[in-house]
Design a protein around this motif. Structure first.
Motif, mmCIF file in Angstrom:
data_model
loop_
_atom_site.group_PDB
_atom_site.id
_atom_site.type_symbol
_atom_site.label_atom_id
_atom_site.label_comp_id
_atom_site.label_asym_id
_atom_site.label_seq_id
_atom_site.Cartn_x
_atom_site.Cartn_y
_atom_site.Cartn_z
ATOM 1 N N THR A 43 5.311 1.602 16.334
ATOM 2 C CA THR A 43 5.188 1.884 14.898
ATOM 3 C C THR A 43 3.729 2.228 14.592
ATOM 4 O OG1 THR A 43 4.805 -0.459 14.396
ATOM 5 C CG2 THR A 43 7.084 0.349 14.290
ATOM 6 N N LYS A 44 3.533 3.172 13.694
ATOM 7 C CA LYS A 44 2.187 3.549 13.293
ATOM 8 C C LYS A 44 2.185 3.935 11.820
ATOM 9 C CE LYS A 44 0.589 7.513 14.609
ATOM 10 N NZ LYS A 44 0.141 8.682 15.417
ATOM 11 N N GLN A 45 1.024 3.806 11.194
ATOM 12 C CA GLN A 45 0.882 4.155 9.787
ATOM 13 C C GLN A 45 0.273 5.539 9.665
ATOM 14 O OE1 GLN A 45 -1.357 0.974 7.890
ATOM 15 N NE2 GLN A 45 0.542 0.000 7.201
ATOM 16 N N ASN A 65 0.840 -1.198 0.000
ATOM 17 C CA ASN A 65 0.000 0.000 0.000
ATOM 18 C C ASN A 65 0.876 1.250 0.000
ATOM 19 O OD1 ASN A 65 -1.890 2.010 0.350
ATOM 20 N ND2 ASN A 65 -2.892 1.059 2.102
ATOM 21 N N ASN A 123 0.370 8.881 3.139
ATOM 22 C CA ASN A 123 1.539 9.107 2.292
ATOM 23 C C ASN A 123 1.083 9.696 0.963
ATOM 24 O OD1 ASN A 123 4.296 9.002 1.748
ATOM 25 N ND2 ASN A 123 4.159 6.989 0.777
ATOM 26 N N VAL A 147 0.063 4.801 2.331
ATOM 27 C CA VAL A 147 0.422 4.973 3.734
ATOM 28 C C VAL A 147 1.893 4.623 3.911
ATOM 29 C CG1 VAL A 147 -1.891 4.488 4.625
ATOM 30 C CG2 VAL A 147 -0.268 2.606 4.314
ATOM 31 N N LYS A 148 2.475 5.145 4.965
ATOM 32 C CA LYS A 148 3.849 4.787 5.296
ATOM 33 C C LYS A 148 3.946 4.513 6.794
ATOM 34 C CE LYS A 148 5.260 9.664 5.637
ATOM 35 N NZ LYS A 148 6.190 10.693 5.120
ATOM 36 N N THR A 149 4.867 3.650 7.159
ATOM 37 C CA THR A 149 5.036 3.258 8.560
ATOM 38 C C THR A 149 6.175 4.060 9.176
ATOM 39 O OG1 THR A 149 4.271 1.008 8.062
ATOM 40 C CG2 THR A 149 5.460 1.339 10.126
#
Length: 395
Positions: free
Chosen positions: A301-303, A279, A306, A282-284
């Protein structure tokens, strides 16, 4: 109280000396600030008189008054009530015209739907040539360009050399299937689209095989759907991604005179079934958190969203509950509507010309021509007042 000595002196048959004494007693009862203010007022009156005697100032003031008095709204206000009543009747007629125009555009939409069915077989064949499912015949591939005329002027000997070189080059060149990266190249050529495409979007867009426009069915609310057809890929399982644009062809009740034809009022996207870890919307990110009591630190960590072209399929919704959007949201929504309209009106019907860049050159030349003509007209206005008077007698 302080004015009474003056009044009494004026009414009494005293001499000049007595009057002077009364004036002095009056001055003693008035503050210095009041005297200063009186002097300033007197000076202001003198200055105003001097300014008003200046013919240039009077001319400028008169010009401003003339401009104010000749505005349309001020002119309407000066008309008799009977004339204003007739103007209101004309406005009612204008509203009825706007509603008839709205019906006209509804029928235009029906006509677009009819001709879309006639275009579609040609667009289907276009897709087959692009994907390589069908190879065009010699007759279908024949195209006479301007460069061929230049080649003829060079003579038979030059033509033979050119043909020989082409045959040799053709023998060495690879023969890929269809037209590789056709739609992706269009995205790169069109500034409006290339601005949306990120580097990590490019491998996905290379799998785009076709873009179609579908119009709403008869009797349904006016709308159109953009269909983006993809070949199987490693990024998502959808074979088609859709974007629906809802339209309105109806004068605004609050401002019916602003109606200029159908307008896009809202849009809906679709859900993209991304494969695991693919995907691009979005970015982590990793974020450190400190415990308030113990002081220990942990990393989570969270998304987060993006930038990606594929956000195009998760559009901002137009406010339908009466609440107004902020300025940034309005700009984003307007840009989205513009892109959807551009796909429908320009890119899909003339795809090959955006692939070759010819359509882009035509657009640029047209805009430059308009600007050049405008500059020339401005020069005429500055250089020849007599010609202007002849063209426009009202000036």
């Amino acid at each position: 109280m302080v004015f009474s000595p003056v009044i009494m002196v004026l009414k009494s048959p005293l001499g000049d000396k007595d009057i002077q004494m009364a004036d002095n007693s009056f001055s003693d009862g008035v503050s210095s600030d009041s005297l200063e203010a009186a002097k300033n007022a007197s000076n202001t009156e003198k200055l105003t008189d001097q300014v008003m005697q200046n013919p240039q100032v009077l001319a400028a003031l008169q010009e401003r008054l003339d401009n104010v008095s000749h505005t349309p709204s001020s002119y309407i206000e000066t008309l008799p009530k009977a004339v204003k009543r007739r103007i209101n009747a004309l406005k009612q007629l204008q509203v009825k015209c706007a509603h008839i125009e709205a019906k006209f555009y509804e029928e235009v939409h029906d006509l677009e739907r009819k001709y879309a069915a006639l275009y579609q077989p040609l667009f289907d064949k276009r897709r087959e040539f692009i994907t390589g499912d069908v190879e065009p015949t010699d007759a279908e591939s024949e195209w006479h360009s301007e460069s061929e005329e230049e080649d003829k002027l060079a003579g038979d000997m030059k033509n033979k050399v050119v043909v020989a070189e082409k045959e040799a080059a053709t023998a060495e060149e690879p023969n890929p299937k269809g037209i590789p990266e056709f739609w992706f190249t269009i995205f790169r050529n069109v500034d409006m689209l290339s601005e949306l495409v990120q580097e990590y979007d490019e491998p996905i867009l290379k799998h785009l095989q076709d873009i179609k426009v579908k119009f709403s069915d008869p009797g349904q609310p006016m709308s159109f759907v953009l269909e983006f057809h993809f070949e199987p890929n490693d990024y998502f399982t959808n074979s088609v991604l859709t974007k629906t644009y809802k339209m309105k062809s109806e004068p605004d009740k609050a401002d019916p005179f602003s109606f200029e034809g159908p307008e896009i009022v809202d849009c809906d996207g679709c859900t993209i079934d991304w494969k695991k870890g693919k995907n691009v919307t979005v970015k982590t990110i990793k974020k450190k958190q400190k415990h308030k009591g113990r002081g220990t630190v942990r990393t989570i960590t969270k998304q987060v969203p993006n930038d990606s072209f594929f956000n195009f399929f998760s559009p901002l919704k137009a406010s339908g509950d009466g609440e107004s959007l902020d300025e940034d949201s309005e700009f984003t929504l307007a840009s989205d509507f513009e892109i959807g309209h551009f796909f429908r009106e320009r890119i899909v019907p003339r795809a090959v010309l955006y692939f070759t860049g010819e359509a882009i050159e035509d657009d640029d030349n047209f805009e430059e021509g308009e600007e050049g003509e405008e500059e020339e007209l401005e020069g005429d206005e500055e250089g020849d007042d007599e010609d202007d008077a002849e063209i426009n007698p009202k000036v």
